[in-house]
Every structure is written in structure tokens, then in C-alpha cells.
Design an enzyme around this catalytic site. Structure first.
Site, short mmCIF file in Angstrom:
data_model
loop_
_atom_site.label_atom_id
_atom_site.label_comp_id
_atom_site.label_asym_id
_atom_site.label_seq_id
_atom_site.Cartn_x
_atom_site.Cartn_y
_atom_site.Cartn_z
CB CYS A 284 -0.90 0.05 1.30
SG CYS A 284 -2.14 1.46 1.13
CB CYS B 175 -0.82 2.46 4.03
SG CYS B 175 -2.29 1.83 3.34
CG ASP B 176 2.85 1.35 4.43
OD1 ASP B 176 2.44 1.91 5.78
OD2 ASP B 176 2.63 0.13 4.29
#
Length: 310
Positions: A136, A139-140
């Protein structure tokens, strides 16, 4: 004796727990079957910095533990079991688990989706330890600011993730095992013409290098078999997700890849009294906050449906 509830929830990620919180506060006394991975995909994530309300960030497992405690505080019963068979042809609906049988007047499905992985031992080791392997970018990606990273894949998601990562990373290596992408032309053009993206055609990852953290990739040419190495500090898999909907094959309407179909603007499935939320019904966003939002919707939909029909 089967465990009966007014609202039965399958799945325990952000969608399932949020549905449980709302249903419990509505005095529906929900029962949750937590599934094989309690807490969902967030339990394999290290720092979560983009969920509202946590200005200093929080780890995925800690966040899911707080969700669980909040759901149980209002009366949710959590059963650590896994559904293996369902009967949605009659009410109460029946879910047969490995340890028990569960009946629900309404059913909320929040079984999520699982990222597809390459299956390499070092990939899995570094993924589970938070050592630089993820699926992701949204997300990261911020954790890899001014670093060199790699994205694996050839579809629209890979192009989108690679392009997104150029906003914070020094360079992005886009690796694809074929000589052409399957992504749409506009997405391909956007990625290929980005000066921070280097495309590696006909290459596959043979191994992920590094001890505690990713330090590089061992590549193999899919045409000649020639080995090579690429120095990166992060690996982003963008080879697709598999919705955890197999339990409902032939029972609930799905799209061609297995995502559950819901009525637009709601969480209603094609079976009255059965609702779907989170990643099992979302192939676009796949974020914790959007999953939690649809979990809220599912609980409200279920509450209103029960009030009208039971």
C-alpha cells in the site's frame, strides 16, 4: 446450541469493528466472528499515520486492539472462529464455523481482502517485521521520503502507486515480468514519462535482499534468465488484491474479480438482510478510514432493516 444474535458480523478489521460499535450502541447485541486474521490487514502494518484522531501515529495492531476494546465495551461478543459454510436461504441466517454455529437475524460481511504476494521467504519475513515490504503506497509511502524504492506490477494500480511514490521518493523502479503493461494507455503514459520512474521490462524478483531492512532486490531476466541486483530500500507490491468472498460464491452477487456488489449508496447486497462493507466490497479505496465508514453504514442499514422486518 447455536449462538444467536440480532446482528452477526463476519470479519474484524476496521469495517467489522466499526459495524460492531454502532450495532452495539443501538442495543442490537452483535456477535462477531473474528476470522483467521483478527484485526485484518492492519495487524501486519507498522505505523499508521493517516487515520484521523492519532496525531502522533499508532501501530496497526495497537489501533485494532483499541477498536476491539471499544466494540466490547458496548457489548459486542467476539468469537475467534472462522466461517466455513453459510446458509442465506432462510432466516435467521446460518454461518457454520470451525468451532461453533452462528445464527443472525441480519448479517454484516466485513471479511476484507488480501493483497497478493510473490511468496518469497524474505519477502514474507520483511513484510511481517515491517522491514520495507508493503502492498500500500498510500499507507506507507511517506516512510520512504527521499529514498529509492521499487514497485512490482503492470496494471493500473502499479502505475498509480509508482506515480504516487514519486511525490516523496527520490526514485521509483517499476518492475514488470513482461515486455508490455496491461494498464490503460493513459496510466502507462503518465508513469513512463515521469522522470523519476525507471521501467524494468522482462524482470522478475527472485529474492528480496536485506537483514532487518530491505537493501535491494535480486532480479531475474524472464527472457534470458540473466541475474542482476537493484539497490532499493522499499518494495511495494501492486499485483492485485483478492477479496475474501469465497464463502459466498454462488450466493451473493460479485463482480468478475470476486468483490461483493452492493446497492449504490448503501451496503445492501442482493440478499435482503445481508450487508457488505470494507474491502470485500471496495476495489477502489481500500483504506482503513473508508472501511470504517462503510462499517458504520452497514450497522445503520442493518438496524433500519431489522426495525422494518423483525
Amino acid at each position: 446450541m447455536p449462538t444467536h444474535s440480532r446482528v452477526l458480523i463476519l470479519g474484524s478489521g476496521p469495517a467489522g469493528y466499526t459495524a460492531a460499535i454502532y450495532a452495539a450502541r443501538a442495543s442490537l447485541e452483535p456477535v462477531m466472528v473474528a476470522g483467521p486474521e483478527p484485526g485484518g490487514q492492519l495487524t501486519t502494518t507498522t505505523e499508521v499515520e493517516n487515520y484521523p484522531g492519532f496525531p502522533k501515529g499508532i501501530t496497526g495492531p495497537d489501533m485494532m486492539e483499541e477498536f476491539r476494546q471499544q466494540a466490547e465495551r458496548f457489548g459486542t461478543q467476539v468469537h475467534y472462529d472462522m466461517g466455513v459454510r453459510v446458509d442465506l436461504s432462510r432466516r435467521p441466517f446460518v454461518v457454520e464455523g470451525e468451532a461453533d454455529i452462528y445464527h443472525g437475524d441480519a448479517l454484516i460481511i466485513a471479511t476484507g481482502a488480501s493483497a497478493k504476494w510473490l511468496g518469497l521467504p524474505n519477502e514474507q519475513r520483511l513484510r511481517m517485521s515491517g522491514g520495507g515490504v508493503t502492498a500500500c503506497a498510500t499507507c506507507d509511502g511517506a516512510f520512504y521520503r527521499n529514498q529509492d524504492v521499487a514497485v512490482i506490477g503492470g496494471g493500473d494500480t502499479a502505475m498509480e502507486e509508482a506515480t504516487f511514490l514519486t511525490r516523496m521518493c527520490r526514485s521509483v523502479h517499476l518492475i514488470h515480468r513482461r515486455d508490455t503493461f496491461r494498464a490503460s494507455k493513459i496510466m502507462q503514459t503518465r508513469a513512463i514519462e515521469n522522470p523519476k520512474i525507471t521501467v524494468h521490462y522482462n524482470k522478475e524478483v527472485a529474492d528480496v535482499l536485506g537483514g532487518d531492512r530491505v537493501t535491494g532486490l535480486a532480479l531475474r531476466d524472464t527472457v534470458t534468465g540473466a541475474p542482476s541486483e537493484l539497490a532499493v530500500t522499499g518494495l511495494f507490491l501492486a499485483i492485485g488484491h483478492q477479496p475474501n468472498s469465497q464463502l459466498f460464491n454462488g450466493v451473493l452477487d460479485m463482480d468478475e474479480t470476486g468483490y461483493l456488489k452492493v446497492r449504490p449508496g448503501s451496503t445492501y447486497t442482493n440478499v435482503p438482510g445481508v450487508f457488505a462493507c470494507g474491502d470485500v466490497a471496495d476495489k477502489v479505496y481500500r483504506q482503513a478510514v473508508s472501511a470504517a465508514g462503510t462499517g458504520c453504514m452497514a450497522a445503520i442499514d442493518a438496524e433500519r432493516w431489522l426495525a422494518e422486518h423483525l
